[in-house]
Scaffold this motif. Structure first.
Motif, PDB file in Angstrom:
ATOM      1  N   PRO A 195      -0.101   3.829   5.880  1.00  0.00           N
ATOM      2  CA  PRO A 195       0.250   3.926   4.367  1.00  0.00           C
ATOM      3  C   PRO A 195      -0.819   4.144   3.466  1.00  0.00           C
ATOM      4  O   PRO A 195      -0.600   5.009   2.652  1.00  0.00           O
ATOM      5  N   LEU A 196      -2.006   3.892   3.819  1.00  0.00           N
ATOM      6  CA  LEU A 196      -3.277   4.333   2.951  1.00  0.00           C
ATOM      7  C   LEU A 196      -3.491   5.614   3.161  1.00  0.00           C
ATOM      8  O   LEU A 196      -3.691   6.458   2.126  1.00  0.00           O
ATOM      9  N   ALA A 197      -3.200   6.373   4.332  1.00  0.00           N
ATOM     10  CA  ALA A 197      -3.475   8.057   4.731  1.00  0.00           C
ATOM     11  C   ALA A 197      -2.598   8.661   3.855  1.00  0.00           C
ATOM     12  O   ALA A 197      -2.618   9.528   3.289  1.00  0.00           O
ATOM     13  N   ARG A 198      -1.225   7.951   3.861  1.00  0.00           N
ATOM     14  CA  ARG A 198      -0.150   8.688   3.026  1.00  0.00           C
ATOM     15  C   ARG A 198      -0.594   8.868   1.557  1.00  0.00           C
ATOM     16  O   ARG A 198      -0.269   9.822   0.850  1.00  0.00           O
ATOM     17  N   TYR A 199      -1.124   7.811   1.053  1.00  0.00           N
ATOM     18  CA  TYR A 199      -1.441   7.771  -0.571  1.00  0.00           C
ATOM     19  C   TYR A 199      -2.608   8.727  -0.659  1.00  0.00           C
ATOM     20  O   TYR A 199      -2.617   9.354  -1.763  1.00  0.00           O
ATOM     21  N   LEU A 200      -3.498   8.783   0.268  1.00  0.00           N
ATOM     22  CA  LEU A 200      -4.793   9.559   0.017  1.00  0.00           C
ATOM     23  C   LEU A 200      -4.665  11.229   0.078  1.00  0.00           C
ATOM     24  O   LEU A 200      -5.338  11.757  -0.526  1.00  0.00           O
ATOM     25  N   ASN A 201      -3.207  11.417   0.763  1.00  0.00           N
ATOM     26  CA  ASN A 201      -3.183  12.860   0.888  1.00  0.00           C
ATOM     27  C   ASN A 201      -2.223  13.292  -0.381  1.00  0.00           C
ATOM     28  O   ASN A 201      -2.033  13.895  -1.067  1.00  0.00           O
ATOM     29  N   PRO A 209     -10.351   1.061  -5.960  1.00  0.00           N
ATOM     30  CA  PRO A 209      -9.944  -0.404  -5.536  1.00  0.00           C
ATOM     31  C   PRO A 209      -8.915  -0.656  -4.600  1.00  0.00           C
ATOM     32  O   PRO A 209      -9.031  -1.460  -3.934  1.00  0.00           O
ATOM     33  N   LEU A 210      -7.937   0.445  -4.357  1.00  0.00           N
ATOM     34  CA  LEU A 210      -7.264   0.287  -3.115  1.00  0.00           C
ATOM     35  C   LEU A 210      -7.843   0.384  -1.961  1.00  0.00           C
ATOM     36  O   LEU A 210      -7.489  -0.323  -1.014  1.00  0.00           O
ATOM     37  N   VAL A 211      -8.952   1.443  -1.835  1.00  0.00           N
ATOM     38  CA  VAL A 211      -9.591   1.602  -0.516  1.00  0.00           C
ATOM     39  C   VAL A 211     -10.521   0.265  -0.310  1.00  0.00           C
ATOM     40  O   VAL A 211     -10.284  -0.303   0.800  1.00  0.00           O
ATOM     41  N   ILE A 244       0.976  -1.193   0.164  1.00  0.00           N
ATOM     42  CA  ILE A 244      -0.196   0.048   0.022  1.00  0.00           C
ATOM     43  C   ILE A 244       0.927   1.223  -0.006  1.00  0.00           C
ATOM     44  O   ILE A 244       0.615   2.354  -0.565  1.00  0.00           O
ATOM     45  N   GLY A 245       1.982   1.243   0.774  1.00  0.00           N
ATOM     46  CA  GLY A 245       2.952   2.372   0.701  1.00  0.00           C
ATOM     47  C   GLY A 245       3.591   2.731  -0.430  1.00  0.00           C
ATOM     48  O   GLY A 245       3.824   3.697  -0.878  1.00  0.00           O
ATOM     49  N   CYS A 246       3.550   1.682  -1.712  1.00  0.00           N
ATOM     50  CA  CYS A 246       4.256   1.880  -2.656  1.00  0.00           C
ATOM     51  C   CYS A 246       3.319   3.045  -3.633  1.00  0.00           C
ATOM     52  O   CYS A 246       3.688   3.542  -4.499  1.00  0.00           O
ATOM     53  N   PHE A 247       2.041   2.768  -3.438  1.00  0.00           N
ATOM     54  CA  PHE A 247       1.036   3.467  -4.365  1.00  0.00           C
ATOM     55  C   PHE A 247       1.176   4.934  -3.978  1.00  0.00           C
ATOM     56  O   PHE A 247       0.968   5.768  -5.012  1.00  0.00           O
ATOM     57  N   ALA A 248       1.611   5.456  -3.140  1.00  0.00           N
ATOM     58  CA  ALA A 248       1.730   6.816  -2.524  1.00  0.00           C
ATOM     59  C   ALA A 248       3.084   7.406  -3.602  1.00  0.00           C
ATOM     60  O   ALA A 248       3.028   8.531  -4.044  1.00  0.00           O
ATOM     61  N   PRO A 251       3.285   7.505 -10.193  1.00  0.00           N
ATOM     62  CA  PRO A 251       2.748   8.470 -10.829  1.00  0.00           C
ATOM     63  C   PRO A 251       1.286   8.139 -11.249  1.00  0.00           C
ATOM     64  O   PRO A 251       1.061   6.924 -11.282  1.00  0.00           O
ATOM     65  N   ASP A 252       0.198   9.097 -11.356  1.00  0.00           N
ATOM     66  CA  ASP A 252      -1.171   8.795 -11.569  1.00  0.00           C
ATOM     67  C   ASP A 252      -1.574   7.829 -10.955  1.00  0.00           C
ATOM     68  O   ASP A 252      -2.549   6.889 -11.095  1.00  0.00           O
ATOM     69  N   GLY A 253      -1.203   7.727  -9.577  1.00  0.00           N
ATOM     70  CA  GLY A 253      -1.760   6.831  -8.553  1.00  0.00           C
ATOM     71  C   GLY A 253      -3.132   7.067  -8.076  1.00  0.00           C
ATOM     72  O   GLY A 253      -3.808   5.994  -7.807  1.00  0.00           O
ATOM     73  N   SER A 254      -3.899   8.174  -8.395  1.00  0.00           N
ATOM     74  CA  SER A 254      -5.120   8.738  -8.190  1.00  0.00           C
ATOM     75  C   SER A 254      -6.390   7.718  -8.720  1.00  0.00           C
ATOM     76  O   SER A 254      -7.339   7.592  -8.245  1.00  0.00           O
TER      77      SER A 254
END
Length: 107
Positions: free
Chosen positions: A101-107, A74-76, A59-63, A66-69
């Motif tokens: 790690p999910l919160a880091r990605y969502l920011n 699906p990630l949530v 999950i941490g890798c998604f942050a 590029p274009d991770g949005s």
């Protein structure tokens, strides 16, 4: 988890070189962790510990992608399924190891 940490470092340096195929592969691998029986058949030791560390690292890798949005939904959803599976892994976690790690990605 060492390989995932190496991937995180590589992504932080060269994130623009990776495309959505990597994110799709990471998501596919992450979804495998939502099936405790399959994982249990492949692993023998420290399963409860790994059930928190490995998916968290993925999950941490998604942050860093590029274009991770494009992968928010699906990630949530996969993260929610992972949290529901934690008791099946007999995990020692009191709180979800996936939220940070999910919160880091969502920011």
């Amino acid at each position: 988890t060492y390989l995932l940490r190496g991937l995180e470092q590589l992504l932080s340096l060269l994130s623009s070189w990776f495309n959505k195929t990597l994110a799709e592969k990471l998501l596919d691998h992450l979804q495998k962790w939502t099936d405790p029986n399959m994982i249990r058949s492949q692993k023998t030791s420290k399963l409860g510990e790994e059930a928190g560390k490995i998916p968290s690292a993925i999950i941490g890798c998604f942050a860093l992608l590029p274009d991770g949005s494009k992968f928010v939904d699906p990630l949530v959803k996969t993260t929610i399924k992972l949290e529901a599976c934690l008791p099946a892994y007999k995990s020692q976690y009191v709180y979800s190891p996936y939220r940070k790690p999910l919160a880091r990605y969502l920011n």
